[in-house]
Design a protein around this motif. Structure first.
Motif, PDB file in Angstrom:
ATOM      1  N   ARG A  33     -12.321  71.782  50.527  1.00 45.53           N
ATOM      2  CA  ARG A  33     -13.819  71.754  51.420  1.00 45.53           C
ATOM      3  C   ARG A  33     -14.549  70.688  50.814  1.00 45.53           C
ATOM      4  N   ASP A  34     -14.289  70.360  49.521  1.00 47.98           N
ATOM      5  CA  ASP A  34     -15.247  69.379  48.747  1.00 47.98           C
ATOM      6  C   ASP A  34     -14.693  68.034  49.001  1.00 47.98           C
ATOM      7  N   ARG A  35     -13.337  67.942  49.022  1.00 49.32           N
ATOM      8  CA  ARG A  35     -12.828  66.468  48.677  1.00 49.32           C
ATOM      9  C   ARG A  35     -12.075  65.868  50.079  1.00 49.32           C
ATOM     10  N   LEU A  36     -11.551  67.005  50.808  1.00 49.89           N
ATOM     11  CA  LEU A  36     -10.651  66.486  52.048  1.00 49.89           C
ATOM     12  C   LEU A  36     -11.452  65.953  53.471  1.00 49.89           C
ATOM     13  N   ARG A  37     -12.635  66.338  53.442  1.00 43.72           N
ATOM     14  CA  ARG A  37     -13.522  66.209  54.700  1.00 43.72           C
ATOM     15  C   ARG A  37     -12.657  66.819  55.595  1.00 43.72           C
ATOM     16  N   THR A  38     -12.065  67.903  55.708  1.00 39.29           N
ATOM     17  CA  THR A  38     -11.259  68.603  56.654  1.00 39.29           C
ATOM     18  C   THR A  38     -12.198  69.356  57.658  1.00 39.29           C
ATOM     19  N   ARG A  39     -11.728  69.225  58.942  1.00 40.12           N
ATOM     20  CA  ARG A  39     -12.447  69.974  60.130  1.00 40.12           C
ATOM     21  C   ARG A  39     -12.090  71.374  60.146  1.00 40.12           C
ATOM     22  N   THR A  40     -11.145  71.872  59.145  1.00 37.42           N
ATOM     23  CA  THR A  40     -10.482  73.286  59.092  1.00 37.42           C
ATOM     24  C   THR A  40     -11.715  74.256  58.607  1.00 37.42           C
ATOM     25  N   ALA A  41     -11.831  75.441  59.065  1.00 37.63           N
ATOM     26  CA  ALA A  41     -12.843  76.255  58.587  1.00 37.63           C
ATOM     27  C   ALA A  41     -11.975  77.221  57.266  1.00 37.63           C
ATOM     28  N   PHE A  42     -12.617  77.803  56.661  1.00 42.59           N
ATOM     29  CA  PHE A  42     -11.826  78.737  55.509  1.00 42.59           C
ATOM     30  C   PHE A  42     -12.574  79.968  55.522  1.00 42.59           C
ATOM     31  N   ALA A  43     -11.872  81.116  55.261  1.00 43.01           N
ATOM     32  CA  ALA A  43     -12.381  82.352  55.121  1.00 43.01           C
ATOM     33  C   ALA A  43     -11.276  83.147  54.485  1.00 43.01           C
ATOM     34  N   ALA A  44     -11.815  84.018  53.648  1.00 37.83           N
ATOM     35  CA  ALA A  44     -10.734  85.021  52.773  1.00 37.83           C
ATOM     36  C   ALA A  44     -10.169  85.816  53.761  1.00 37.83           C
ATOM     37  N   TRP A  45      -8.972  86.179  53.958  1.00 40.52           N
ATOM     38  CA  TRP A  45      -8.414  87.058  55.044  1.00 40.52           C
ATOM     39  C   TRP A  45      -8.943  88.434  54.820  1.00 40.52           C
ATOM     40  N   GLN A  46      -9.412  88.810  53.639  1.00 37.78           N
ATOM     41  CA  GLN A  46     -10.060  90.063  53.576  1.00 37.78           C
ATOM     42  C   GLN A  46     -11.554  90.477  54.313  1.00 37.78           C
ATOM     43  N   ASP A  47     -11.991  89.089  54.839  1.00 39.69           N
ATOM     44  CA  ASP A  47     -13.212  89.152  55.654  1.00 39.69           C
ATOM     45  C   ASP A  47     -12.922  88.881  57.000  1.00 39.69           C
ATOM     46  N   VAL A  48     -11.696  88.750  57.516  1.00 41.66           N
ATOM     47  CA  VAL A  48     -11.273  88.570  58.927  1.00 41.66           C
ATOM     48  C   VAL A  48     -10.674  89.521  59.587  1.00 41.66           C
ATOM     49  N   ASP A  49     -10.968  89.803  60.917  1.00 44.88           N
ATOM     50  CA  ASP A  49     -10.244  90.681  61.826  1.00 44.88           C
ATOM     51  C   ASP A  49      -8.781  90.316  62.005  1.00 44.88           C
ATOM     52  N   LEU A  50      -7.952  90.772  61.098  1.00 45.09           N
ATOM     53  CA  LEU A  50      -6.565  90.188  61.086  1.00 45.09           C
ATOM     54  C   LEU A  50      -6.049  90.565  62.284  1.00 45.09           C
ATOM     55  N   ALA A  51      -6.277  91.803  62.826  1.00 42.29           N
ATOM     56  CA  ALA A  51      -5.719  91.906  64.341  1.00 42.29           C
ATOM     57  C   ALA A  51      -6.031  91.172  65.494  1.00 42.29           C
ATOM     58  N   ALA A  52      -7.051  90.561  65.353  1.00 40.45           N
ATOM     59  CA  ALA A  52      -7.430  89.419  66.399  1.00 40.45           C
ATOM     60  C   ALA A  52      -6.635  88.091  66.152  1.00 40.45           C
ATOM     61  N   ALA A  53      -6.682  87.916  65.002  1.00 36.90           N
ATOM     62  CA  ALA A  53      -5.434  86.973  64.585  1.00 36.90           C
ATOM     63  C   ALA A  53      -3.902  87.300  64.781  1.00 36.90           C
ATOM     64  N   GLY A  54      -3.562  88.163  65.033  1.00 36.78           N
ATOM     65  CA  GLY A  54      -2.294  88.463  65.106  1.00 36.78           C
ATOM     66  C   GLY A  54      -1.528  88.823  63.818  1.00 36.78           C
ATOM     67  N   LEU A  55      -2.387  89.269  62.725  1.00 35.21           N
ATOM     68  CA  LEU A  55      -1.595  89.408  61.458  1.00 35.21           C
ATOM     69  C   LEU A  55      -1.863  90.712  60.824  1.00 35.21           C
ATOM     70  N   THR A  56      -1.067  91.141  59.972  1.00 37.30           N
ATOM     71  CA  THR A  56      -1.308  92.215  59.315  1.00 37.30           C
ATOM     72  C   THR A  56      -1.828  92.008  57.747  1.00 37.30           C
ATOM     73  N   PRO A  57      -2.302  92.774  57.150  1.00 36.54           N
ATOM     74  CA  PRO A  57      -2.938  92.583  55.936  1.00 36.54           C
ATOM     75  C   PRO A  57      -1.587  92.224  54.789  1.00 36.54           C
ATOM     76  N   GLU A  58      -0.405  92.588  55.193  1.00 37.89           N
ATOM     77  CA  GLU A  58       0.825  92.374  54.301  1.00 37.89           C
ATOM     78  C   GLU A  58       1.142  90.764  54.525  1.00 37.89           C
ATOM     79  N   ALA A  60      -0.909  88.429  55.470  1.00 35.39           N
ATOM     80  CA  ALA A  60      -1.983  87.884  54.900  1.00 35.39           C
ATOM     81  C   ALA A  60      -1.978  87.756  53.266  1.00 35.39           C
ATOM     82  N   ASP A  61      -1.574  88.601  52.811  1.00 35.54           N
ATOM     83  CA  ASP A  61      -1.563  88.788  51.100  1.00 35.54           C
ATOM     84  C   ASP A  61      -0.328  87.920  50.692  1.00 35.54           C
ATOM     85  N   GLU A  62       0.620  87.970  51.510  1.00 36.42           N
ATOM     86  CA  GLU A  62       1.959  87.259  51.122  1.00 36.42           C
ATOM     87  C   GLU A  62       1.971  85.775  51.226  1.00 36.42           C
ATOM     88  N   ARG A  63       0.887  85.185  52.026  1.00 42.53           N
ATOM     89  CA  ARG A  63       0.984  83.623  52.166  1.00 42.53           C
ATOM     90  C   ARG A  63      -0.468  83.392  52.873  1.00 42.53           C
TER      91      ARG A  63
END
Length: 144
Positions: A33-58, A60-63
């Protein structure tokens, strides 16, 4: 994603999902966030609707993952490359290099080594350790 879910919540340059409980992951995201000037947003997987992303908690926890509005998903070393591709120079060049066929294999392997040892890295704590692999789930069809 890609299962009829609304992908408008994910920004065009993707949403990078990381482990909120891992100090090393938090430091790495802070650096990006501080150094790369990236346009990518960041969020903890624990705070995201993983089902909407097509992911499971397992998963997301793995990688780490990057989720794109069109349903594409990048995991592990490819996710790191995705963040770099959405960044300014010279990080963008590094992201392109990381996706070259020979380099991609190395990048993915390096990500696995870092992920497996993140609790030993700067900022890491015991909470950063990944759960032990379940080898029974890795049996092939031939083994069953």
């Amino acid at each position: 994603m890609g299962r009829g879910t609304d992908t408008s919540a994910f920004p065009g340059a993707g949403l990078f999902l990381y482990d909120r409980d891992c100090g090393f992951c938090q430091r790495a995201v802070g650096f990006a966030r501080d150094r790369l000037r990236t346009r990518t947003a960041f969020a903890a997987w624990q705070d995201v609707d993983l089902a909407a992303a097509g992911l499971t908690p397992e998963q997301a926890d793995e990688r780490a993952w990057v989720v794109y509005p069109d349903g594409r998903l990048l995991a592990g070393g490819d996710a790191v490359a995705g963040v770099l591709l959405a960044s300014g120079l010279p990080a963008r060049v590094l992201g392109r290099l990381m996706l070259l066929p020979g380099v991609r294999l190395f990048s993915r392997a390096a990500y696995r080594v870092v992920a497996a040892n993140r609790y030993r890295l700067p900022g890491g704590t015991a909470a950063c350790a990944l759960p032990p692999e379940d080898t029974s789930a890795r049996r092939t069809t031939k083994d069953r």
